[in-house]
Design an enzyme around this catalytic site. Structure first.
Site, PDB file in Angstrom:
ATOM      1  CG  HIS A  23      -1.565   4.582  -0.467  1.00  0.00           C
ATOM      2  ND1 HIS A  23      -0.804   4.521   0.667  1.00  0.00           N
ATOM      3  CD2 HIS A  23      -2.625   3.759  -0.254  1.00  0.00           C
ATOM      4  CE1 HIS A  23      -1.391   3.698   1.526  1.00  0.00           C
ATOM      5  NE2 HIS A  23      -2.500   3.210   0.987  1.00  0.00           N
ATOM      6  CD  GLU A  43      -3.799   6.057   2.720  1.00  0.00           C
ATOM      7  OE1 GLU A  43      -2.992   6.771   3.364  1.00  0.00           O
ATOM      8  OE2 GLU A  43      -4.250   4.981   3.154  1.00  0.00           O
ATOM      9  CG  ASP A  71      -0.234  -0.164   2.539  1.00  0.00           C
ATOM     10  OD1 ASP A  71       0.910  -0.678   2.561  1.00  0.00           O
ATOM     11  OD2 ASP A  71      -0.813   0.216   3.572  1.00  0.00           O
ATOM     12  NE  ARG A 129      -0.511   3.813   6.501  1.00  0.00           N
ATOM     13  CZ  ARG A 129      -1.460   4.344   5.722  1.00  0.00           C
ATOM     14  NH1 ARG A 129      -1.562   5.655   5.594  1.00  0.00           N
ATOM     15  NH2 ARG A 129      -2.301   3.566   5.084  1.00  0.00           N
ATOM     16  CG  ASP A 130       2.259   2.143  11.811  1.00  0.00           C
ATOM     17  OD1 ASP A 130       1.604   2.646  10.878  1.00  0.00           O
ATOM     18  OD2 ASP A 130       1.960   2.295  13.000  1.00  0.00           O
ATOM     19  CD  GLU A 131      -1.616   0.376   6.872  1.00  0.00           C
ATOM     20  OE1 GLU A 131      -1.931  -0.661   6.290  1.00  0.00           O
ATOM     21  OE2 GLU A 131      -2.414   1.292   7.127  1.00  0.00           O
ATOM     22  CD1 TRP A 159      -8.057  -4.749   0.474  1.00  0.00           C
ATOM     23  CD2 TRP A 159      -9.991  -3.916  -0.287  1.00  0.00           C
ATOM     24  NE1 TRP A 159      -8.009  -3.370   0.573  1.00  0.00           N
ATOM     25  CE2 TRP A 159      -9.181  -2.848   0.122  1.00  0.00           C
ATOM     26  CE3 TRP A 159     -11.245  -3.619  -0.793  1.00  0.00           C
ATOM     27  CZ2 TRP A 159      -9.592  -1.513   0.030  1.00  0.00           C
ATOM     28  CZ3 TRP A 159     -11.658  -2.293  -0.890  1.00  0.00           C
ATOM     29  CH2 TRP A 159     -10.832  -1.265  -0.489  1.00  0.00           C
ATOM     30  CG  ASP A 209      -4.024  -0.772  -1.500  1.00  0.00           C
ATOM     31  OD1 ASP A 209      -4.908  -1.417  -0.913  1.00  0.00           O
ATOM     32  OD2 ASP A 209      -3.582   0.299  -1.063  1.00  0.00           O
TER      33      ASP A 209
END
Ligand code: BGC
Length: 716
Positions: free
Chosen positions: A623, A602, A330, A334-336, A395, A343
Site C-alpha cells: 500500500h 498499509e 490502494d 486483496r479484493d480491492e 479523498w 491514497d
C-alpha cells in the site's frame, strides 16, 4: 474511430472467447495497422504471434464513458494468408470488482477491431469486425481480476461458430491515452520452503505485482495449481487471510509433454507462492515471477549512507510499480485493487519524483472527471466501480491536489486547463454541502458526506481504523487547501478567481477562529502545513515536544503522515524530522524495514512486534500511501524542488543532518537531471550540486543564484 467495424460477441456466456478471421492479401504490403478494443481485456495474435506487448489491454477506464482503442503497426506480421485471433478475457470490465456498476459489468464480452492494409500500389484493404468473423471458447476456462485464472490445455474448444452482432455504439471510444501495461521485469525464486504445516512454498524474496510463469513437463490432465501470499505467519506457515475473498489462484491443466504457462488476463500481488499441485518434483528453475505495471520511466534516485533508508526507498518504488497497473490502486492483492482517491492524493508527489507519471495521471484525471458527480463531488474510487455515493475529505480533494502537483512538476498548462472546471466544481460542492459558512462541518447537506478521517492513525481507538482527529477539522482544513490550489490554478491560467481568493481568506480566518486547542499530532501538522495558524512557532514547538514525549515516534495516519516531516522541517525542527525518518522502533518506516518489508505496508502494525498480524480484515503489505515520505527526502533532505513549474527554474536547498553520513538525490526533470549530494565532513557538510537549469541554491540559509552547471559548497 473504427468506423466500419461492428461490435461482435459470442451469443452465449463464454468466459474467455477467441474470435477469429482469416485474411488473404493480394499484393505487397506497404503498411498495416490493427486497431481494436473490447469489453474485457484482449490478447491479439496474427499467425500465432502476439500483437504488441500491452498486457491487459485496453486498460482500465470508466468504460461506459471512455473505452481506449489501441492501434498497432502490424506491417511486419502479415503474410499472404493470415489468421487473426483475438482472445477476450474478463479484465476489470467483467470482473466481480465492477459488479455494482451494471452499465459496465452487465455488457457481454465483445470485440471491435479493424485491420487496415495499404499495398505498395496504393490500394487499401479494410477488414473490420462484422458477421463474417467466428468465435469459440479459448483454453481459459476461468478468469477474474480478484480470483485468478484457469487454463485448460486439454480442452477441446470445438468448432468456430458465427459471431453475434452487438449494438454498443462507438461514442465512448477514445484513442489510447495512458501508458501501456507491460511485463517490466523478472524475479527468480529465492528459496523453496517446506513450512511447518508441510506446504511447499516458493519465496521470490520480493513482494510484487504480476504473475508466475511456469515451465512443466507433464501428462495430459496433470495440474499446476498455485496460491499467492505476501507474508508467512509467525510460525512460518503460508498465510493469505489478508486477501479476503480474492482467491488469487493460478491453475493450469497441462497437455502432454513440455509447455510454458502464465496467466494472461489477470494479475496478482505476492511474494510467496504455495505450490498446491505440481506434476513431479518441484524444481525452482521451472518458476519465475513476471513483474507487471504501467510502463512508466524512472526519474528519481535516492542513495544514502543508511542501507535501511535505501531499502525503504526501494520499497516505495516497488509499491508504486505494483500499484500503477493502469490506475493508481490502494493495493494489488486483496479484493480491492481500486483507484482509491485518498491514497493517490497523498502519494502523487512522491510518484512524480520516482517516475514520469504525467501521462499515467492525465488519463486517470480524465476518468476522474468522467465519474465526478453532477453536484461536483468526487467518488472515493476512480473508476467508481463500487458505485459508491460517499464523499470524504482528503479523498475527494484529489481533484485539486493532483492537477496542481502535475503542473508544478511538468509545467504543462493543459493539465490545469483540462482540470480547472473539475477543481472548481469540487470546491463549490464543499461550499454547498455545509451550513457552517466558510467551514465544512457536520454530516453534509448532501446526506452523502462521510469522512474516512485520519485513516489508520495511531490515535485510533483500539480495533478501529479512524484516527482521533475530528472530521470537521480535517474537512475544513482541506476545504482551505483545495481552494488555495484552485486559486493558484486560476492565476496560472490567467482566470479571474477573485471570488475564490475571497473564499479562501474567509475559510482561513474562520478556521483560525474556530479551531483552537489541538490535541492530535495531525491537527498540528495540517494547521502548520496548510498555513492555518498565526502561531506557527508555538504550534511547531508543541508538535516537536509531543513527538519527543512519544519517544520520537509518530501518531499520524493517511492524512497527517504525508506532511508530518514538512511541518517540522519548515518550522525549525529538521532534526526531529530526521528522528522520525530514521526511527526504527514501532511505529515507524524503518520498523517495517526491520521486519522484512519489501514494499510499503498499509498499517504501521501490519506485523506486530510479537510477529502476529493486525487483522485479516484489512492488512495489505503493498500500500504505497506511507511511502509518501519520500517526497520529503527528494525535496527537503535533498532539497530538489521546482522554483517555476516544470523546473524551468529549480530550487536546490539541501537540508542535511549529521544523523546520516551522506545522501544523494537525483531527479531527471523534464529539463534534465538535477543532482544534490551532501556528505558529513569533520564539523559540517560538503555539497555537490548539478543543475541543467538556472537555480536558487540555498545552503545553510544563504541563497546563491546559479546558472546551469556543477557546484561544490561547504558549510560548517
Ligand atoms: C483502502 C484504502 C482506502 C480506504 C478508504 C481501504 O479499504 O485499502 O487504502 O483509502 O479503504 O479509507
Amino acid at each position: 474511430m473504427l468506423d466500419s467495424a461492428l461490435w461482435i460477441g459470442t451469443g452465449q456466456n463464454v468466459t474467455c472467447p477467441e474470435f477469429q478471421k482469416t485474411v488473404k492479401l493480394e499484393g505487397k504490403v506497404k503498411s498495416a495497422a490493427l486497431s481494436l478494443t473490447c469489453v474485457g481485456v484482449y490478447e491479439a495474435r496474427i499467425n500465432g504471434r502476439r500483437v504488441g506487448d500491452f498486457i491487459l489491454a485496453p486498460g482500465c477506464t470508466v468504460y461506459d464513458k471512455r473505452l481506449q482503442v489501441q492501434t498497432y503497426d502490424v506491417t511486419d506480421m502479415l503474410s499472404a494468408e493470415n489468421t487473426l485471433t483475438i482472445t477476450v478475457g474478463s479484465g476489470w470490465h467483467k470482473s466481480r470488482l465492477s459488479e455494482k456498476r451494471p452499465e459496465i459489468n452487465a455488457r457481454p464480452r465483445a470485440l471491435i477491431a479493424e485491420l487496415s492494409v495499404t499495398y505498395e500500389d496504393g490500394k487499401t484493404l479494410t477488414v473490420p469486425t462484422d458477421g463474417s468473423w467466428s468465435v469459440r471458447p479459448s483454453h481459459v476456462t476461468f478468469n477474474d481480476i480478484y480470483d485468478g485464472e484457469t487454463y485448460d490445455a486439454t480442452l477441446d474448444p470445438g468448432p468456430f461458430r458465427p459471431v453475434e452482432l452487438m449494438d454498443f455504439g462507438r461514442d465512448f471510444l477514445i484513442p489510447q491515452e495512458g501508458e501501456e501495461i507491460r511485463e517490466c521485469g523478472t524475479v527468480l525464486p529465492r528459496a523453496l520452503i517446506t513450512t511447518p504445516r508441510g506446504e511447499h512454498v516458493i519465496d521470490f524474496g520480493q513482494n510484487l505485482t504480476g504473475y508466475v510463469a511456469v515451465t512443466v513437463t507433464a501428462h495430459a490432465g496433470d495440474a499446476v495449481e498455485l496460491s499467492c501470499a505476501e507474508v508467512l505467519d509467525k510460525d512460518g506457515n503460508f498465510y493469505n487471510g489478508n486477501y479476503r475473498t480474492a482467491k488469487s489462484k493460478m491453475t493450469f491443466i497441462c497437455r502432454e509433454g513440455h509447455a510454458e504457462y502464465k496467466p494472461r488476463f489477470t494479475f496478482y500481488g505476492f511474494r510467496y507462492i504455495r505450490v498446491d499441485k505440481f506434476p513431479g518434483k518441484i524444481d525452482l528453475d521451472a518458476f519465475r515471477a513476471v513483474v507487471l505495471h504501467s510502463d512508466i520511466k524512472r526519474t528519481g534516485y535516492i542513495r544514502s549512507s543508511s542501507p535501511k533508508l535505501n531499502r525503504l526507498f526501494e520499497n516505495t518504488l516497488w509499491s508504486q510499480r505494483g500499484n500503477f497497473v493502469d490506475i493508481p490502486t490502494d493495493c494489488p492483492q486483496r479484493d480491492e485493487r481500486m483507484g482509491w482517491t485518498g491514497d493517490a492524493q497523498v502519494f502523487t508527489k512522491t510518484a512524480c519524483y520516482n517516475y514520469d507519471v504525467k501521462k499515467f495521471f492525465e488519463k486517470w484525471l480524465a476518468d476522474l472527471r468522467a465519474d465526478q458527480r453532477p453536484d461536483g463531488s468526487v467518488p472515493d474510487t476512480i473508476p467508481n466501480f463500487w458505485n459508491s455515493d460517499r464523499v470524504s475529505t482528503a479523498w475527494a480533494d484529489v481533484a485539486a491536489v493532483i492537477p496542481w502537483c502535475l503542473y508544478e512538476m511538468y509545467g504543462d498548462r493543459h493539465i490545469l486547463e483540462d482540470s480547472f472546471d473539475s477543481m472548481r466544481r469540487w470546491v463549490d460542492f464543499m461550499t454547498g454541502d455545509t451550513s457552517d459558512k466558510y467551514l465544512w462541518t457536520g454530516p453534509g447537506l448532501s446526506g452523502r458526506t462521510k469522512h474516512y478521517g485520519d485513516w489508520l492513525a495511531m490515535d485510533a481507538p483500539e480495533g478501529d481504523r479512524k484516527g482521533a482527529t475530528p472530521d470537521d477539522f480535517i474537512a475544513s482544513a482541506f476545504y482551505a487547501y483545495s481552494t488555495s490550489l484552485l486559486v493558484k490554478a486560476g492565476h496560472a491560467l490567467g482566470r479571474d478567481v477573485s471570488e475564490y481568493e475571497k473564499l479562501y481568506r474567509n475559510i482561513v480566518s474562520k478556521f483560525k477562529e474556530t479551531f483552537t486547542g489541538f490535541t492530535t499530532h495531525t491537527q498540528y501538522v495540517l494547521a502548520l502545513y496548510f498555513g492555518l495558524t498565526d502561531d506557527k512557532n508555538a504550534l511547531a514547538a508543541t508538535l516537536d515536544r509531543l513527538i519527543h514525549d512519544n519517544g520520537d515516534r509518530l501518531m499520524t495516519g493517511f492524512v497527517g503522515t504525508p506532511y508530518l516531516l514538512y511541518a517540522l522541517s519548515d518550522n525549525g525542527y529538521v532534526e526531529t524530522a530526521y528522528d522520525l525518518l530514521l526511527q526504527e522502533a514501532y511505529p515507524s518506516w524503518l520498523y517495517e524495514v526491520d521486519h522484512g518489508a519489501t514494499t510499503i505496508w498499509e498499517h504501521w502494525d501490519g506485523i506486530r512486534e510479537d510477529g502476529t498480524f493486525w487483522s485479516d480484515r484489512m492488512n495489505s503489505y503493498n500500500h504505497y500511501a506511507y511511502g509518501s515520505v519520500m517526497d520529503w527526502v527528494y525535496s527537503v533532505a535533498g532539497g530538489i524542488r521546482p522554483a517555476l513549474p516544470g523546473f524551468e527554474r529549480a530550487t536546490v536547498a539541501p537540508t542535511p543532518s549529521r544523523k546520516l553520513d551522506s545522501l544523494e538525490v537525483e531527479y531527471l526533470s523534464i529539463r534534465g537531471p538535477i543532482i544534490s549530494r551532501w556528505e558529513r565532513t569533520g564539523t559540517g557538510f560538503r555539497y555537490e550540486i548539478s543543475t541543467p537549469v538556472p537555480a536558487d541554491v540555498i545552503i545553510s540559509g544563504v541563497k546563491h543564484d546559479v546558472q546551469p552547471g556543477k557546484y561544490v559548497f561547504f558549510s560548517d
